[in-house]
Design a protein around this motif. Structure first.
Motif, PDB file in Angstrom:
ATOM      1  N   THR A 121      10.271  30.377  41.419  1.00 43.69           N
ATOM      2  CA  THR A 121       9.718  30.050  40.108  1.00 43.69           C
ATOM      3  C   THR A 121      10.269  31.028  39.071  1.00 43.69           C
ATOM      4  OG1 THR A 121       7.763  31.502  40.049  1.00 43.69           O
ATOM      5  CG2 THR A 121       7.575  29.451  41.313  1.00 43.69           C
ATOM      6  N   ASP A 122      10.007  30.715  37.821  1.00 48.00           N
ATOM      7  CA  ASP A 122      10.397  31.599  36.711  1.00 48.00           C
ATOM      8  C   ASP A 122       9.178  32.319  36.143  1.00 48.00           C
ATOM      9  OD1 ASP A 122      13.160  30.953  36.769  1.00 48.00           O
ATOM     10  OD2 ASP A 122      12.734  29.057  35.759  1.00 48.00           O
ATOM     11  N   ALA A 123       8.177  32.508  36.981  1.00 50.50           N
ATOM     12  CA  ALA A 123       6.958  33.189  36.545  1.00 50.50           C
ATOM     13  C   ALA A 123       7.224  34.676  36.311  1.00 50.50           C
ATOM     14  CB  ALA A 123       5.864  33.022  37.599  1.00 50.50           C
ATOM     15  N   VAL A 124       6.381  35.272  35.476  1.00 50.78           N
ATOM     16  CA  VAL A 124       6.363  36.730  35.321  1.00 50.78           C
ATOM     17  C   VAL A 124       5.359  37.238  36.357  1.00 50.78           C
ATOM     18  CG1 VAL A 124       5.913  38.664  33.773  1.00 50.78           C
ATOM     19  CG2 VAL A 124       6.875  36.515  32.869  1.00 50.78           C
ATOM     20  N   VAL A 125       5.854  37.794  37.445  1.00 51.00           N
ATOM     21  CA  VAL A 125       5.013  38.110  38.592  1.00 51.00           C
ATOM     22  C   VAL A 125       4.281  39.432  38.382  1.00 51.00           C
ATOM     23  CG1 VAL A 125       4.943  38.433  41.091  1.00 51.00           C
ATOM     24  CG2 VAL A 125       6.627  36.865  40.073  1.00 51.00           C
ATOM     25  N   ILE A 167       7.030  36.495  47.507  1.00 53.14           N
ATOM     26  CA  ILE A 167       8.419  36.071  47.722  1.00 53.14           C
ATOM     27  C   ILE A 167       8.671  34.705  47.094  1.00 53.14           C
ATOM     28  CG2 ILE A 167      10.121  35.452  49.493  1.00 53.14           C
ATOM     29  CD1 ILE A 167       8.683  37.492  51.333  1.00 53.14           C
ATOM     30  N   TRP A 168       7.736  33.772  47.301  1.00 51.96           N
ATOM     31  CA  TRP A 168       7.903  32.421  46.754  1.00 51.96           C
ATOM     32  C   TRP A 168       7.948  32.432  45.231  1.00 51.96           C
ATOM     33  CZ3 TRP A 168       4.165  29.378  44.033  1.00 51.96           C
ATOM     34  CH2 TRP A 168       4.594  28.070  43.768  1.00 51.96           C
ATOM     35  N   LEU A 169       7.026  33.162  44.612  1.00 47.72           N
ATOM     36  CA  LEU A 169       7.012  33.241  43.156  1.00 47.72           C
ATOM     37  C   LEU A 169       8.312  33.833  42.618  1.00 47.72           C
ATOM     38  CD1 LEU A 169       3.396  34.471  42.347  1.00 47.72           C
ATOM     39  CD2 LEU A 169       4.431  32.330  41.582  1.00 47.72           C
ATOM     40  N   ASP A 222      -2.642  23.247  30.852  1.00 48.14           N
ATOM     41  CA  ASP A 222      -1.183  23.224  30.698  1.00 48.14           C
ATOM     42  C   ASP A 222      -0.433  23.798  31.891  1.00 48.14           C
ATOM     43  OD1 ASP A 222      -2.083  25.778  30.246  1.00 48.14           O
ATOM     44  OD2 ASP A 222      -0.820  26.160  28.489  1.00 48.14           O
ATOM     45  N   ILE A 223      -1.141  24.074  32.987  1.00 46.44           N
ATOM     46  CA  ILE A 223      -0.482  24.465  34.240  1.00 46.44           C
ATOM     47  C   ILE A 223      -0.903  23.456  35.294  1.00 46.44           C
ATOM     48  CG2 ILE A 223      -0.215  26.216  36.031  1.00 46.44           C
ATOM     49  CD1 ILE A 223      -0.804  28.354  33.970  1.00 46.44           C
ATOM     50  N   GLN A 224       0.051  22.621  35.705  1.00 47.11           N
ATOM     51  CA  GLN A 224      -0.227  21.573  36.686  1.00 47.11           C
ATOM     52  C   GLN A 224       0.561  21.754  37.984  1.00 47.11           C
ATOM     53  OE1 GLN A 224      -2.544  19.234  36.214  1.00 47.11           O
ATOM     54  NE2 GLN A 224      -3.015  20.041  34.181  1.00 47.11           N
ATOM     55  N   GLY A 225       1.521  22.685  37.977  1.00 44.64           N
ATOM     56  CA  GLY A 225       2.342  22.905  39.167  1.00 44.64           C
ATOM     57  C   GLY A 225       3.303  24.059  38.954  1.00 44.64           C
ATOM     58  N   PRO A 226       4.195  24.296  39.902  1.00 43.09           N
ATOM     59  CA  PRO A 226       5.109  25.442  39.838  1.00 43.09           C
ATOM     60  C   PRO A 226       5.995  25.480  38.598  1.00 43.09           C
ATOM     61  CG  PRO A 226       5.101  24.495  42.034  1.00 43.09           C
ATOM     62  CD  PRO A 226       4.318  23.558  41.177  1.00 43.09           C
ATOM     63  N   GLY A 282       7.591  31.689  32.595  1.00 45.47           N
ATOM     64  CA  GLY A 282       7.205  32.542  31.492  1.00 45.47           C
ATOM     65  C   GLY A 282       5.746  32.934  31.469  1.00 45.47           C
ATOM     66  N   ARG A 283       4.971  32.479  32.462  1.00 49.45           N
ATOM     67  CA  ARG A 283       3.540  32.787  32.508  1.00 49.45           C
ATOM     68  C   ARG A 283       3.291  33.950  33.468  1.00 49.45           C
ATOM     69  NH1 ARG A 283       1.176  28.049  30.328  1.00 49.45           N
ATOM     70  NH2 ARG A 283      -0.704  29.328  30.049  1.00 49.45           N
TER      71      ARG A 283
END
Length: 253
Positions: free
Chosen positions: A156-160, A150-152, A128-132, A137-138
């Motif tokens: 993205t909306d990732a939880v870094v 920096i990119w994340l 279920d993860i195929q790209g940015p 929320g992950r």
């Protein structure tokens, strides 16, 4: 007699200029070069010898040899390495350092020497993860203070989840503590291929356009010039290709 004195004076001045020109490389002194030896295959501690090794290490040895200066490595933490360079703790940084506008405000950069970009790795069973976009929320692991961080954060909306070392981020991924890990493309390939027991896979796509350069303290224009001269000579001689092929399966473009 007067002509002879003038002749001797002119010869002496000429010799002095020649000596001064030949000594210009020695004037940089023993250069202190910072790196973070936790970033294979670019820089790491060889387990057998205990010495710092890697692509950047071999490249800098070749550059210094071509340019004619001596240097010493300073192994330090990555976080804050450019601030330390700008404050004069060392003269340069050769440590898979991406050239960015923000960093260039603090330090100078050599000509680029390596093309890189960010890639994503996940556990082999992940579907279920195929790209940015799927990172929203992950929990995503990354090394603190890198361009991947920096990119994340910005794109993205990732939880870094930030780690002191890339390897720790990928270990966290393998252990199930994060859902994905991000790093520069050659580092991702190295970690995943060198650690099959982690059972990870690399997603298709490169998500940033980046180049590595050697960072130099802004007060050391003399050193920057020598490094660029040495880098050009290493590339022209074919030594760069030889070093590249030692650490990577494909030749540089």
């Amino acid at each position: 007699m007067m002509k002879q004195k003038w002749f001797v004076l002119v010869v002496a001045l000429g010799l002095a200029l020649i000596v001064a020109g030949c000594g210009s490389q020695d004037d940089v002194g023993v250069v202190q070069i910072g790196l973070n030896a936790e970033y294979p295959p670019f820089e790491y501690i060889d387990e057998e010898t205990g010495e710092i090794a890697g692509f950047d290490v071999d490249l800098m040895n070749a550059i210094a040899e071509e340019a004619g200066f001596e240097f010493e490595w300073v192994n330090t933490r990555w976080d804050g390495i450019f601030v330390a360079l700008a404050s004069g703790e060392f003269d340069a940084v050769c440590s898979a350092a991406t050239i960015t506008e923000e960093r260039a405000e603090m330090v100078n950069f050599s000509d680029p020497y390596f093309d890189a970009g960010q890639k994503i790795a996940v556990r082999a069973e992940t579907e279920d993860i195929q790209g940015p976009d799927d990172l929203a929320g992950r929990n995503v692991g990354v090394q603190l203070g890198t361009t991947g961080d920096i990119w994340l954060t910005d794109k993205t909306d990732a939880v870094v989840q930030r780690y002191d070392e890339n390897t720790l981020a990928f270990q966290a991924l393998a252990a199930g503590n994060v859902d994905a890990a991000v790093a520069d493309s050659p580092v991702v390939f190295e970690i995943v291929s060198a650690n099959p027991e982690m059972d990870l896979k690399i997603l298709e796509g490169v998500y940033t356009d980046e180049q590595y350069g050697i960072a130099v303290n802004k007060d050391r224009e003399d050193l920057l010039e020598l490094i660029n001269e040495g880098l050009a000579a290493v590339k022209e001689s074919g030594r760069y290709d030889e070093i590249f092929e030692t650490y990577f399966d494909i030749g540089p473009e």
